[in-house]
Design a protein around this motif. Structure first.
Motif, PDB file in Angstrom:
ATOM      1  N   LEU A  50      -5.562  87.340 -40.957  1.00  0.00           N
ATOM      2  CA  LEU A  50      -5.969  87.307 -42.355  1.00  0.00           C
ATOM      3  C   LEU A  50      -7.433  86.904 -42.484  1.00  0.00           C
ATOM      4  N   LYS A  51      -7.997  87.145 -43.642  1.00  0.00           N
ATOM      5  CA  LYS A  51      -9.412  86.863 -43.870  1.00  0.00           C
ATOM      6  C   LYS A  51      -9.742  85.380 -43.763  1.00  0.00           C
ATOM      7  N   ASP A  52      -8.759  84.514 -43.966  1.00  0.00           N
ATOM      8  CA  ASP A  52      -9.016  83.080 -43.834  1.00  0.00           C
ATOM      9  C   ASP A  52      -8.845  82.591 -42.402  1.00  0.00           C
ATOM     10  N   THR A  73      -6.109  82.995 -40.511  1.00  0.00           N
ATOM     11  CA  THR A  73      -4.704  82.830 -40.135  1.00  0.00           C
ATOM     12  C   THR A  73      -4.238  84.013 -39.284  1.00  0.00           C
ATOM     13  N   GLU A 118      -0.100  89.880 -48.288  1.00  0.00           N
ATOM     14  CA  GLU A 118      -1.014  90.464 -49.257  1.00  0.00           C
ATOM     15  C   GLU A 118      -1.936  91.411 -48.502  1.00  0.00           C
ATOM     16  N   ASP A 145      -4.572  93.059 -49.166  1.00  0.00           N
ATOM     17  CA  ASP A 145      -6.004  92.850 -49.371  1.00  0.00           C
ATOM     18  C   ASP A 145      -6.546  91.679 -48.567  1.00  0.00           C
ATOM     19  N   GLU A 146      -5.650  90.816 -48.078  1.00  0.00           N
ATOM     20  CA  GLU A 146      -6.089  89.650 -47.311  1.00  0.00           C
ATOM     21  C   GLU A 146      -6.127  89.911 -45.807  1.00  0.00           C
ATOM     22  N   VAL A 147      -5.766  91.132 -45.384  1.00  0.00           N
ATOM     23  CA  VAL A 147      -5.726  91.443 -43.957  1.00  0.00           C
ATOM     24  C   VAL A 147      -7.115  91.853 -43.471  1.00  0.00           C
ATOM     25  N   GLN A 148      -7.569  91.192 -42.419  1.00  0.00           N
ATOM     26  CA  GLN A 148      -8.881  91.481 -41.840  1.00  0.00           C
ATOM     27  C   GLN A 148      -8.783  92.337 -40.590  1.00  0.00           C
TER      28      GLN A 148
END
Length: 339
Positions: free
Chosen positions: A280-282, A284, A316, A318-321
């Protein structure tokens, strides 16, 4: 050379009348709070906000919120089965059915003798599916089995796992996950047949006779597209595969590859890079997000391949990097960045 497919199952073990179910009237009210079935929550571990959002978007349909809910039930031999929650993004379908009236011993595993899932008019070509009665056990982010409240598993003095099949009202819930083996075959808006036959118990994978009966349903699946299509041209290092595109939804993923060279296969392994998880973008990492699906080549030339994978929890998109793939069994994760 035959086209080679690989179908895998989820990582955590797991007719008197026909009830025709269409999109019905939802209970009136400006702010309906939807309650997914216990089994559906366990299958994809959606939090309350995700449940409300996916239901409001039309990706999920909650039958217990309908005014005519009780009329959707099928009762035979004293056992009532009724649809509870249906979710689909076009590739994967998650279904749960509430089962009332079947007393089960604390140490027994309930089961139907057979469960058939197929599209309207296509009973000779059933969908790929896995299903079973929800036992209160889910996978945590490290793919370790735990109870739905996060607590560690418990065992009897004899070493047998303690399962939680029965809810607080004494009912059971049967959960199904199904998908088509034909790439591009969207399930949105289609009529899905679900036929349950005979109910008893299961011991060491063998069905023990209990109650004879048939509980059959025809469900109209939600028709709202939930996935986002992402075009890529990402060559996977030290392999012959390039990620061409990704279709990502809150509950599943579809990855398309081009193949530029000879693929090494072994046994039932077709060589197609497996989807494992996401970053994830954060920051995780969810390396064990993938939870059953299929991989295959599009034709006998093996110049293109694809993977369809379910998730063990709602995300989510949109949160996948980045994606986490595994090119060969036992190998390290390969990270593919998304734009």
């Amino acid at each position: 050379m035959r086209k080679q497919k690989k179908i895998w199952q989820n990582k955590a073990a797991v007719a008197a009348c026909v009830c025709v179910v269409a999109a019905g009237t939802v209970t009136a009210g400006a702010a309906v709070h939807y309650h997914w079935g216990r089994g559906t929550q366990g299958a994809i571990q959606a939090d309350d906000t995700q449940q409300q959002n996916l239901t409001a978007q039309g990706v999920a349909e909650v039958y217990n919120a309908k005014e005519d809910y009780e009329s959707l039930a099928v009762t035979e031999s004293g056992i009532t089965v009724k649809p509870d929650t249906v979710i689909t993004d076009g590739n994967m379908v998650y279904l749960s059915f509430l089962v009332e009236g079947y007393p089960i011993a604390e140490d027994a595993e309930p089961g139907f003798e057979s469960v058939d899932v197929y599209l309207d008019g296509e009973d000779e070509n059933a969908l790929n599916m896995d299903g079973g009665f929800y036992d209160g056990i889910v996978s945590n982010e490290n793919a370790e089995p735990v109870y739905e409240d996060g607590s560690e598993l418990a065992y009897t003095d004899d070493g047998n796992l303690i399962s939680h099949y029965v809810d607080e009202d004494g009912n059971l819930e049967y959960v199904i996950r199904a998908f088509s083996s034909e790439i591009g075959d969207s399930l949105l808006g289609k009529k899905l047949h679900v036929d349950f036959t005979n109910m008893g118990t299961v011991e060491k994978a063998d069905y023990a006779e209990g109650v004879a009966g048939s509980w059959n349903f025809i469900l109209t699946l939600p028709d709202q597209k939930a996935s986002e299509e992402i075009t890529l041209d990402s060559r996977i290092a030290d392999s012959v595969f390039t990620v061409d595109s990704v279709e990502l939804s809150p509950v599943s993923i579809e990855i398309h590859y081009s193949v530029n060279g000879e693929v090494e296969t072994s046994g039932d392994e077709n060589g197609v890079p497996a989807f494992c998880g996401v970053v994830l973008k954060d920051g995780t990492r969810l390396p064990y997000l993938g939870d059953g699906g299929m991989s295959s080549y599009t034709d006998e030339s093996r110049t293109a391949a694809y993977v369809i994978s379910a998730f063990d929890r709602v995300i989510e998109p949109d949160e996948v990097q980045a994606l986490l793939l595994r090119v060969t069994p036992g190998a390290e994760f390969v990270t593919v960045e998304l734009p």
